[in-house]
Write an enzyme that holds these catalytic residues in place. Structure first.
Site, PDB file in Angstrom:
ATOM      1  N   PRO A   5       0.832  -1.206   0.000  1.00 42.82           N
ATOM      2  CA  PRO A   5       0.000   0.000   0.000  1.00 42.82           C
ATOM      3  C   PRO A   5       0.873   1.265   0.000  1.00 42.82           C
ATOM      4  O   PRO A   5       1.914   1.293   0.649  1.00 42.82           O
ATOM      5  CB  PRO A   5      -0.802  -0.098   1.299  1.00 42.82           C
ATOM      6  CG  PRO A   5      -0.570  -1.464   1.845  1.00 42.82           C
ATOM      7  CD  PRO A   5       0.628  -2.052   1.178  1.00 42.82           C
ATOM      8  N   VAL A   6       0.424   2.275  -0.757  1.00 38.09           N
ATOM      9  CA  VAL A   6       1.212   3.510  -0.905  1.00 38.09           C
ATOM     10  C   VAL A   6       0.933   4.457   0.276  1.00 38.09           C
ATOM     11  O   VAL A   6      -0.200   4.525   0.761  1.00 38.09           O
ATOM     12  CB  VAL A   6       0.839   4.197  -2.246  1.00 38.09           C
ATOM     13  CG1 VAL A   6       1.555   5.532  -2.404  1.00 38.09           C
ATOM     14  CG2 VAL A   6       1.203   3.279  -3.411  1.00 38.09           C
ATOM     15  N   GLY A  17       6.779   1.347   3.580  1.00 38.78           N
ATOM     16  CA  GLY A  17       8.029   1.470   2.819  1.00 38.78           C
ATOM     17  C   GLY A  17       7.868   1.361   1.314  1.00 38.78           C
ATOM     18  O   GLY A  17       8.829   1.043   0.607  1.00 38.78           O
ATOM     19  N   SER A  18       6.685   1.665   0.809  1.00 40.96           N
ATOM     20  CA  SER A  18       6.425   1.511  -0.632  1.00 40.96           C
ATOM     21  C   SER A  18       7.423   2.300  -1.494  1.00 40.96           C
ATOM     22  O   SER A  18       7.982   1.764  -2.456  1.00 40.96           O
ATOM     23  CB  SER A  18       4.989   1.952  -0.918  1.00 40.96           C
ATOM     24  OG  SER A  18       4.837   2.314  -2.247  1.00 40.96           O
ATOM     25  N   ASP A  36      14.173   3.086   6.412  1.00 40.27           N
ATOM     26  CA  ASP A  36      13.383   2.365   5.400  1.00 40.27           C
ATOM     27  C   ASP A  36      14.282   1.718   4.352  1.00 40.27           C
ATOM     28  O   ASP A  36      14.172   0.524   4.068  1.00 40.27           O
ATOM     29  CB  ASP A  36      12.420   3.327   4.664  1.00 40.27           C
ATOM     30  CG  ASP A  36      11.179   3.621   5.466  1.00 40.27           C
ATOM     31  OD1 ASP A  36      11.195   3.388   6.690  1.00 40.27           O
ATOM     32  OD2 ASP A  36      10.191   4.090   4.869  1.00 40.27           O
ATOM     33  N   ALA A  89       1.535   4.356   3.383  1.00 39.87           N
ATOM     34  CA  ALA A  89       0.904   3.709   4.538  1.00 39.87           C
ATOM     35  C   ALA A  89       1.923   3.315   5.599  1.00 39.87           C
ATOM     36  O   ALA A  89       1.617   2.592   6.533  1.00 39.87           O
ATOM     37  CB  ALA A  89       0.133   2.484   4.064  1.00 39.87           C
ATOM     38  N   GLY A  90       3.167   3.764   5.431  1.00 42.00           N
ATOM     39  CA  GLY A  90       4.194   3.424   6.420  1.00 42.00           C
ATOM     40  C   GLY A  90       4.791   2.047   6.205  1.00 42.00           C
ATOM     41  O   GLY A  90       5.490   1.532   7.062  1.00 42.00           O
ATOM     42  N   ALA A 148      10.492   3.469  -0.852  1.00 45.29           N
ATOM     43  CA  ALA A 148      11.863   2.932  -0.815  1.00 45.29           C
ATOM     44  C   ALA A 148      11.927   1.611  -1.577  1.00 45.29           C
ATOM     45  O   ALA A 148      12.892   1.340  -2.309  1.00 45.29           O
ATOM     46  CB  ALA A 148      12.309   2.742   0.631  1.00 45.29           C
ATOM     47  N   ALA A 149      10.876   0.792  -1.447  1.00 46.99           N
ATOM     48  CA  ALA A 149      10.883  -0.519  -2.123  1.00 46.99           C
ATOM     49  C   ALA A 149      10.885  -0.354  -3.643  1.00 46.99           C
ATOM     50  O   ALA A 149      11.590  -1.084  -4.354  1.00 46.99           O
ATOM     51  CB  ALA A 149       9.687  -1.348  -1.673  1.00 46.99           C
TER      52      ALA A 149
END
Ligand code: PMV
Length: 308
Positions: A96-97, A102-103, A147, A99-100, A105-106
């Site tokens: 999920p974007v 790490g989207s 992150d 949302a904490g 950074a991933a």
């Protein structure tokens, strides 16, 4: 075609205080992932396709400060490419974007890995981590770097800003239920608001951040000794301090209460706060019950994950 993946992450203990040089503990969440595929293309240019955010654009048409553009351009610069290849870069994600989890950074990490490998020079983890941190700085102002570190190395990390990465052993695996409030977590804003509070009264806030640091050190010992049940009360104490930092919200508190009422051993927000996700520690047997209670209390989505 070349592809790379990167997982999500949660912060178990120490968010926000980590910005003020206290330790924090973060772990990867393998159930959610970003995948980036890079392939040569007959169409001229570098095309980036990310259907989940409705993106189908050529690199040069993206804003200069766009994180995808920045990551791609920096890989080219580091490799000193004289001419740019024609490529199609496809990004898919179940993280999920905002949302904490790490989207952002991933996405950067999977993109840097897939692109550098496709161009014949796969970057080392250290290079990937450094470059992702550079990109995170553009977007978050003054991120601690937690992150990018936990996602790059895909291991539990005991993180202190500007210090060499420390991974550690989980002696006995434990279960965490993650629940999404469905509200965006405005990390830059919450970090900025806390900075203003700290500037107005550094002594008060340094004491609170020190208390968080003490909890984080205790949590690491408990995890390394297999005493995961002890993490419950530590999570509750960390949450009380996060609330004082003004980074909780009614929605997060509502989910935290629901998890505790359903038998969670402890619960707290995870990440920037105000929105985003909360986490709850449960016995493996109670995880489904806590997850159902969270959904009934309005969570948009839950993930049951085992930390090992
Ligand atoms: O990226 P998020 O929302 O999971 O949170 C980052 C954690 C903070 O401690 C709030 C900020 C930071 O840079 O460490």
């Amino acid at each position: 075609m070349t592809f790379a993946t990167a997982s999500g992450k949660i912060i178990l203990f120490g968010e926000h205080a980590v910005v003020y040089n206290q330790p924090a503990i973060a772990v990867p969440v393998m159930q959610v992932q970003v995948k980036v595929e890079v392939q040569n293309s007959a169409r001229p240019g570098i095309w980036i396709v990310a259907s989940s955010i409705d993106l189908n654009s050529e690199l040069a048409s993206l804003a200069a400060e766009n994180a995808l553009r920045k990551a791609i351009t920096r890989v080219f610069e580091i490799l000193s490419l004289a001419t740019l290849p024609d490529l199609k870069i496809k990004i898919t994600s179940t993280i999920p974007v905002a949302a904490g989890l790490g989207s952002g950074a991933a996405v950067s990490i999977a993109l840097i890995r897939a692109l550098s490998a496709h161009l014949g020079h796969p970057f080392s983890d250290v290079m990937v981590n450094d470059l992702c941190f550079e990109i995170e700085k553009l977007h978050h102002g003054s991120p601690s770097g937690i992150d990018n570190t936990v996602i790059t190395f895909a291991k539990p990390v005991y993180f202190i800003k500007n210090q060499p990465i420390e991974t550690f052993q989980v002696k006995e695996s434990f279960t965490i239920v993650i629940a999404d409030t469905g509200l965006p977590a405005p990390t830059k804003e919450s970090v900025g608001d806390l900075k203003k509070l700290w500037e107005a009264d550094p002594d008060r806030w340094n004491k609170i951040f020190n208390q968080v640091g003490n909890l984080v050190r205790k949590a690491r010992v408990a995890i390394e000794n297999g005493q995961w049940r002890d993490l419950g009360p530590l999570m509750d104490l960390n949450q009380a301090l996060l609330k004082q930092m003004t980074v909780s919200s009614n929605e997060l508190e509502n989910l935290i209460a629901a998890a505790k009422n359903a038998g969670a051993l402890g619960a707290k927000l995870s990440g920037g706060g105000r929105g985003g996700n909360m986490i709850a520690l449960t016995s493996p047997a109670q995880a489904n019950q806590v997850s159902s209670a969270l959904l009934a209390a309005g969570a948009r989505q839950t993930i049951i994950t085992t930390i090992q």
